[in-house]
Design an enzyme around this catalytic site. Structure first.
Site, mmCIF file in Angstrom:
data_model
loop_
_atom_site.group_PDB
_atom_site.id
_atom_site.type_symbol
_atom_site.label_atom_id
_atom_site.label_comp_id
_atom_site.label_asym_id
_atom_site.label_seq_id
_atom_site.Cartn_x
_atom_site.Cartn_y
_atom_site.Cartn_z
ATOM 1 N N ARG A 30 4.254 -4.188 34.889
ATOM 2 C CA ARG A 30 4.309 -2.870 34.248
ATOM 3 C C ARG A 30 5.583 -2.202 34.738
ATOM 4 N NH1 ARG A 30 3.632 2.222 35.947
ATOM 5 N NH2 ARG A 30 2.572 3.772 34.690
ATOM 6 N N GLU A 61 6.631 1.373 30.431
ATOM 7 C CA GLU A 61 5.983 2.665 30.650
ATOM 8 C C GLU A 61 7.015 3.744 30.336
ATOM 9 O OE1 GLU A 61 4.634 6.272 33.098
ATOM 10 O OE2 GLU A 61 6.187 4.958 33.834
ATOM 11 N N ARG A 109 -3.530 15.044 39.331
ATOM 12 C CA ARG A 109 -3.909 13.747 38.745
ATOM 13 C C ARG A 109 -5.026 13.080 39.544
ATOM 14 N NH1 ARG A 109 1.797 10.889 38.409
ATOM 15 N NH2 ARG A 109 1.813 11.778 40.497
ATOM 16 N N HIS A 164 12.934 3.433 41.612
ATOM 17 C CA HIS A 164 13.124 4.072 42.920
ATOM 18 C C HIS A 164 12.367 3.283 43.973
ATOM 19 C CE1 HIS A 164 9.827 6.012 40.559
ATOM 20 N NE2 HIS A 164 9.118 5.648 41.621
ATOM 21 N N ASP A 197 2.585 9.135 46.324
ATOM 22 C CA ASP A 197 2.462 9.183 44.868
ATOM 23 C C ASP A 197 1.530 8.057 44.402
ATOM 24 O OD1 ASP A 197 2.759 9.913 42.242
ATOM 25 O OD2 ASP A 197 4.730 8.998 41.991
ATOM 26 N N GLN A 254 10.720 9.632 46.873
ATOM 27 C CA GLN A 254 10.998 8.513 45.953
ATOM 28 C C GLN A 254 12.465 8.608 45.537
ATOM 29 O OE1 GLN A 254 7.693 9.895 43.559
ATOM 30 N NE2 GLN A 254 6.894 7.825 43.381
ATOM 31 N N HIS A 310 -3.969 6.766 34.619
ATOM 32 C CA HIS A 310 -4.037 7.441 35.920
ATOM 33 C C HIS A 310 -3.140 8.679 35.920
ATOM 34 C CE1 HIS A 310 -0.278 5.348 36.094
ATOM 35 N NE2 HIS A 310 0.070 6.088 37.123
ATOM 36 N N ASP A 311 -2.296 8.798 34.888
ATOM 37 C CA ASP A 311 -1.376 9.935 34.802
ATOM 38 C C ASP A 311 -1.947 11.025 33.904
ATOM 39 O OD1 ASP A 311 0.664 9.185 36.525
ATOM 40 O OD2 ASP A 311 1.656 7.962 35.001
ATOM 41 N N ASP A 347 7.779 0.415 35.507
ATOM 42 C CA ASP A 347 7.530 1.834 35.737
ATOM 43 C C ASP A 347 8.755 2.695 35.416
ATOM 44 O OD1 ASP A 347 5.748 3.890 36.960
ATOM 45 O OD2 ASP A 347 7.410 4.092 38.374
#
Ligand code: GLC
Length: 635
Positions: free
Chosen positions: A285, A329, A510, A188, A145, A255, A393-394, A287
């Site tokens: 950041r 995020e 992505r 995760h 990922d 994950q 990036h998403d 997540d």
């Protein structure tokens, strides 16, 4: 037995706090640390009581976390302690008009950490003050990922470099005035993390690190109310282990979600967080914050305990690395996004609403939904800031509030469908070349991927493409907060479709917008005859103006109604009686703003970008996709 339980369980009130503090004095803790602990431990204690009050190991865990924080503080490098002091004396540092962020993948942009170091002259040329390096930790081979499956938080992926190099890079960046940002992927771990391996093999102390169930009973019960996040990978929220058991995996099957109802997990993760803090990371950041707490019968997203957990991590940080910030995020409903933002929780946050509505406005040529969002959803508590971006990036998800849209006569569900169709080039008149992401035939849900240039029309050869790239960035640079560039977008990098040929990327669109550093386009950036050159010079002119415009600091914004649907307009107040008026026309045709609308402003204004006077007395015409930053006097 009962006696023992009473001793270790958390008590409300100051008893526990006093006990922990007195043990610290005995343990020769530094005075500085004690001062911080006295300030923040009561809050951490209260949060622990609320999260773990009924667990017999709650108190021991808390005492042990405070000791961890003490040891971390004692070993915190001197330069970082100096930075902590500097931040304390200038707590609004991240709200400055000089802030400019950049984000990139270490391997794709620069090959590795040493390549990132070699890129520093360019980062200085751009004026970056914030650099987010995408996940760079050890992670599984093949699909990880994009590194969001972490196998060790203390080891840099050997293909990129070492932890020592990261710490040295952080120091170099800091000396250049650039804060290092890395992901804290704490919801995760990868299935290869040692905690994960120990958990599935049943090692004592680790069984409860994840959410593992012997059969489908509990997974089925949870899935009655949870949402599918990566339906292309697996349905629901669980995946089956080789031995037949089921484990919680919100995202990819590799994950595995951590079980924060277990305070040992909090302690373990706090240790990883403090380790990173002492490497010189300045912003974490955070997540996937919405997913960190699970409770049967709920959507298991943005539960009250998720906030308590973040506040608890924040309290630990304040004791051991007080200069650091958390960035949230949360790509969810706008009400939920703001719920994570406060000085005690996450001080900065992605602004997914502004991002999505910028694209919405460009597709519809109607700025009203964005204007409404700026008017009612942009304000933030003191001591916090947005991170404004054009794309990440998403994927782009259309996270606007249906109830807001309804007020403008827009029906959320078909509108999202239209936007998805538009941005993947299926709607008539579309200028976009996006790719669908996680299309869910069952729910009709989908999101969109693509680089800014490809989504804005440059790839399709649309005449408005370059202007739209500038317009979208101009909004991110002017509404208030930290503007964040996806590096490569400033030279109009296009989609890279080659991901479809690589097995580990083919199933995740992505990758289309995560290309390698476009060396040729960077070489063209000084050539005005090229797309890259034109976009780069216009964009960097805007970043330069932003840097020297104090009105762009902070977050204060007053919506300005131009009575023109295609125009997004607002004032950024400055010295008493003055402001910067931002006018943005999302349409493909000119927009006329009449003199009456502008009559509250003195007729003499200054165009900050073109540096020439502007006369507002007879109204103003905005070019198609035009952007004006005007310093105005209020009458
Ligand atoms: C965040 C990341 C995304 C990742 C997910 C799981 O949303 O931005 O790229 O897939 O978390 O870690």
């Amino acid at each position: 037995m009962r006696q023992a339980l009473l001793v270790t369980q958390l008590h409300s009130g100051s008893h526990d706090v006093a006990r922990i503090l007195s043990s610290l004095t005995d343990a020769q803790a530094e005075r500085e640390f004690l001062t911080g602990a006295e300030l923040h431990l009561p809050r951490l204690h209260e949060l622990f009581v609320r999260l773990y009050g009924d667990r017999p190991d709650g108190f021991e865990r808390l005492a042990s976390i405070v000791d961890l924080a003490r040891r971390s503080w004692v070993s915190r490098p001197r330069a970082l302690k100096a930075l902590d002091r500097e931040r304390a004396s200038d707590p609004d540092w991240f709200e400055s008009e000089r802030m400019l962020g950049g984000v990139c993948y270490v391997d794709r942009y620069a090959g590795g950490l040493s390549g990132i170091r070699d890129s520093m002259p360019y980062f200085r040329e751009l004026g970056l003050t914030y650099l987010h390096l995408m996940p760079l930790f050890d992670s599984p081979e093949g699909n990880s990922d994009g590194g969001y499956a972490v196998s060790s938080y203390r080891r840099v992926n050997p293909k990129l470099g070492t932890m020592e190099e990261l710490a040295e890079l952080a120091a170099d960046l800091r000396r250049a005035g650039i804060s290092l940002v890395v992901d804290f992927i704490f919801n995760h771990t990868s299935n290869e993390h040692e905690w994960a391996q120990k958990a599935i093999s049943g090692e004592a102390g680790y069984e409860d690190f994840y959410l593992i169930f012997p059969d489908r009973e509990m997974p089925d019960a949870y899935e009655r109310t949870t949402r599918e996040i990566f339906p292309d990978d697996h349905p629901g929220s669980f995946v089956q282990l080789d031995d037949g058991r089921w484990i919680w995996a919100t995202f990819y099957h590799f994950q595995w979600d951590l079980n924060y109802a277990n305070p040992a997990v909090f302690e373990a993760m706090a240790g990883e967080m403090l380790f990173l803090a002492n490497q010189g990371v300045e912003i974490l950041r955070m997540d996937a914050v919405a997913f960190i707490w699970k409770q049967l019968g709920t959507p298991c997203e943005s539960l009250p305990e998720a906030h308590l957990l973040l506040q608890a991590f924040n309290a630990v940080l304040r004791m051991a690395a007080p200069g650091m910030l958390f960035k949230s995020e949360a790509i969810v409903h706008p009400d939920e996004v703001v719920s994570y933002i406060s000085p005690d929780e996450c001080q900065i946050s992605y602004n997914p609403l502004q991002m999505a509505l910028t694209w919405e406005a460009l597709a519809t040529r109607d700025g009203r939904l964005l204007q409404q969002a700026l008017e009612r959803r942009h304000a933030l508590p003191a001591g916090t800031a947005w991170v404004n971006y054009v794309r990440s990036h998403d994927d782009i998800g259309w996270t606007f509030a249906d109830e807001d849209a309804a007020e403008l006569g827009i029906d959320g569900y078909p509108h999202r469908r239209f936007l998805n169709d538009f941005y993947v080039g299926r709607a008539e008149g579309s200028f976009a070349r996006g790719v669908p992401f996680q299309e869910n035939p069952r729910t009709g849900d989908a999101r969109v991927t693509g680089t800014t240039a490809s989504l804005a029309g440059i790839e399709a050869g649309d005449a408005g493409g370059e202007d739209r790239v500038i317009l979208a960035h101009a909004l991110a640079l002017s509404t208030g907060g930290i503007p964040l560039l996806y590096l490569g977008d400033e030279v109009a990098q296009l989609n890279d479709y080659s991901y479809a040929e690589r097995a580990e990327e083919a199933g995740d669109s992505r990758w289309v917008h995560r290309p390698h550093r476009p060396a040729e386009r960077y070489a063209d950036r000084t050539d005005a005859d090229t797309v890259a050159g034109r976009v780069y010079s216009r964009l960097t002119r805007l970043t330069e103006v932003r840097r020297s415009t104090p009105e762009f600091a902070g977050n204060e914004l007053v919506a300005f109604d131009t009575h023109v649907a295609s125009v997004v307009a607002f004032l950024r107040p400055g010295d008493v009686g003055f402001a910067v008026l931002v006018l943005t026309n999302v349409a493909d045709s000119p927009a006329e703003i009449d003199a009456v609308t502008l009559s509250g402003l003195a007729p003499e204004a200054l165009d900050l970008v073109a540096v020439h006077p502007v006369w507002l007395g007879a109204g103003l015409t905005l070019a198609p996709h035009g952007v004006r930053w005007l310093r105005v006097r209020l009458r």
